[in-house]
Motif scaffolding. Structure first.
Motif, short mmCIF file in Angstrom:
data_model
loop_
_atom_site.label_atom_id
_atom_site.label_comp_id
_atom_site.label_asym_id
_atom_site.label_seq_id
_atom_site.Cartn_x
_atom_site.Cartn_y
_atom_site.Cartn_z
N TYR A 126 0.83 -1.21 0.00
CA TYR A 126 0.00 0.00 0.00
C TYR A 126 0.87 1.25 0.00
CZ TYR A 126 -4.01 -2.96 1.24
OH TYR A 126 -4.99 -3.90 1.24
N ARG A 127 0.34 2.29 -0.62
CA ARG A 127 0.95 3.60 -0.53
C ARG A 127 0.24 4.43 0.55
NH1 ARG A 127 1.58 5.52 -6.87
NH2 ARG A 127 3.05 3.87 -7.53
N SER A 157 -1.01 7.26 0.12
CA SER A 157 -2.16 7.95 -0.48
C SER A 157 -3.31 7.01 -0.85
CB SER A 157 -1.70 8.70 -1.73
OG SER A 157 -1.13 7.79 -2.67
N ASP A 158 -3.13 5.71 -0.70
CA ASP A 158 -4.20 4.76 -1.03
C ASP A 158 -5.36 4.90 -0.06
OD1 ASP A 158 -2.71 3.85 -3.11
OD2 ASP A 158 -1.95 2.07 -2.06
N GLU A 161 -7.22 2.59 1.17
CA GLU A 161 -7.17 1.55 2.19
C GLU A 161 -6.27 1.96 3.36
OE1 GLU A 161 -8.15 -0.26 -1.74
OE2 GLU A 161 -6.53 1.00 -0.98
N TRP A 162 -5.15 2.58 3.03
CA TRP A 162 -4.24 3.01 4.10
C TRP A 162 -4.84 4.15 4.91
CZ3 TRP A 162 -0.26 0.32 5.71
CH2 TRP A 162 0.63 0.89 6.62
N GLN A 163 -5.56 5.01 4.28
CA GLN A 163 -6.22 6.09 5.01
C GLN A 163 -7.30 5.52 5.94
OE1 GLN A 163 -5.28 9.25 4.94
NE2 GLN A 163 -3.66 8.78 3.43
N LYS A 199 0.30 -4.91 2.69
CA LYS A 199 -0.03 -5.06 1.27
C LYS A 199 -1.31 -5.88 1.14
CE LYS A 199 2.90 -9.11 0.48
NZ LYS A 199 4.00 -9.68 -0.36
N ARG A 210 -9.81 -6.90 -0.47
CA ARG A 210 -8.76 -5.88 -0.41
C ARG A 210 -9.12 -4.85 0.64
NH1 ARG A 210 -4.78 -3.79 -4.00
NH2 ARG A 210 -4.37 -1.57 -3.63
N GLY A 211 -8.14 -4.49 1.46
CA GLY A 211 -8.35 -3.50 2.51
C GLY A 211 -8.83 -4.08 3.82
#
Length: 436
Positions: free
Chosen positions: A113-114, A116-117, A119-121, A176, A382-383
């Protein structure tokens, strides 16, 4: 008139015909000579290939001009009558088809993950909400309790109404997403009503631009199902156990038929039990007091002495004149047995013998299948967030510890059931008795 042109017989041969004299060089009509002749045909003839190719090409051109030429003309006329709005709607309604190729599926490891993704936020927001984290932990403990309540064997042995005593659960945010699967296949280029089309003689509709081989994503659950169908390891091992048990049983039966008795194991619980019952039956029964009032005969005595009972007694069945009373008399029929009732498949002699013969191997098959069968597990969405830990539950007669591993999906606010794994870690009885 044609008789004048016939050949005249030779005068010198008339004597041989009359006297039956034959020369040495004249073959006897009784001798038959057979000669085998193998006819070999020339398998490669270029002219045949040329003629067949010309015929096939002519049929192809006739088919293309009569069928596909008419369809192309009709499609061109239909496109000319469409408005721009209808063409846009047609573009949105048409779904591209995909024809997968076999044995082209492969697993793709995703990138981490980045920051800015989305999911990460979402992970950042959840980590800053302690109330939601505690709620996730309590939901996993509740799932373990419900799974324990749904197990009839454990509830019957250790008591019902389990309660969550304590739990230790960790929440981990993955770096990830889970792996994905892709497979190759035929896919036509994107359809556009404005672009000219042409149908060709193929099983797939192809544009002027041609057809391409692309990679499309596929569900991981479908991949796991196909793998289990193509490689049924649990079923193969179970069939191997069934075959081995059946072969051993047949070998033992054949050895007994030949007079060889294999040595029996000295410790056999079932055999010892049967011998004990046999010894108890051989013991003499105590004599009853003759002065005591005689009670009604038992069921066992009625069964064995029914044939010698007095026929005049009201409880004895009336005997027929054709068969005398005694051991050789016919057995009474069951009261609920209907005359003329068709036998079921289980009552047939052959089916019963087959069931008795395969009873032991079938038991080995089921036991091996229970040991090797595992339910299908799927990758989480995902996420998702990893939630794992230990949950301790209390029942009236034991303390049960369960290991849990699950994935919580922030989009649905629920645990993913396909990737949920529960295992028994320990069972501690509150009162333990000695085994001897």
């Amino acid at each position: 008139m044609f008789r004048l042109f016939r050949s005249r017989p030779n005068i010198m041969s008339l004597g041989r015909r009359v006297n039956g004299i034959s020369l040495s060089h004249t073959p006897s009509p009784e001798i038959i000579r057979l000669q085998r002749v193998k006819v070999r045909r020339k398998w490669f003839k270029p002219m045949n290939f040329v003629i067949a190719g010309g015929i096939y090409y002519g049929c192809y051109r006739v088919y293309m001009s009569t069928i596909f030429g008419t369809l192309n003309q009709w499609l061109d006329e239909s496109e000319a009558q469409l408005s721009e709005k209808e063409r846009k709607e047609l573009e949105e309604d048409i779904e591209p088809f995909f024809i997968p190729l076999p044995f082209t599926t492969k697993q793709v490891e995703p990138l981490p993950y980045r920051g800015s993704d989305p999911e990460w936020q979402t992970f950042i927001k959840i980590s800053k909400n302690p109330t939601l984290l505690r709620d996730i932990e309590s939901k996993l403990a509740t799932i373990c309790r419900m799974a324990l309540e749904a197990h009839p064997g454990v509830m019957h042995k250790y008591g019902k109404d389990p309660k969550v005593v304590k739990y230790m659960i960790d929440i981990v945010f993955p770096s990830k997403p889970p792996p994905t699967f892709v497979r190759k296949g035929f896919a036509p280029p994107p359809f556009s009503p404005m672009s000219p089309r042409k149908l060709t003689c193929s099983r797939i509709a192809i544009d002027e631009e041609g057809i391409s081989i692309e990679e499309h994503p596929v569900s991981s659950l479908d991949v796991f199902r196909v793998r289990r169908i193509l490689w049924p390891s649990a079923l193969a091992m179970s069939l191997w156990s069934f075959t081995g048990a059946l072969m051993r049983q047949n070998a033992t039966a054949a050895a007994k038929a030949l007079g060889y008795e294999p040595k029996q194991q000295p410790t056999m619980t079932m055999q010892q039990t049967m011998e004990r019952i046999h010894q108890q039956l051989q013991k003499p029964q105590p004599k009853t007091d003759s002065k005591a009032p005689s009670s009604l005969p038992s069921t066992k005595s009625q069964v064995f002495q029914g044939s010698s009972a007095d026929p005049t007694s009201p409880g004895a069945p009336a005997s027929t004149g054709s068969s005398p009373a005694g051991v050789g008399g016919p057995l009474p029929a069951a009261p609920n047995a209907a005359a003329g009732k068709q036998k079921s498949a289980r009552e047939i002699y052959g089916v019963k013998m087959a069931q008795e013969h395969t009873n032991g191997p079938w038991r080995a098959f089921k036991q091996r299948l229970v040991q090797t069968w595992r339910p299908l597990r799927d990758y989480p969405p995902r996420g998702s967030i990893s939630v794992s830990g230990v949950v301790e539950l209390d029942t009236p007669r034991a303390r049960i510890t369960v290991e849990a591993f699950a994935w919580w999906d922030p989009k649905t606010q629920k645990f993913d059931g396909r990737s949920l794994v529960l295992r028994w870690r320990s069972i501690r009885p509150k009162t333990q008795n000695p085994l001897r």
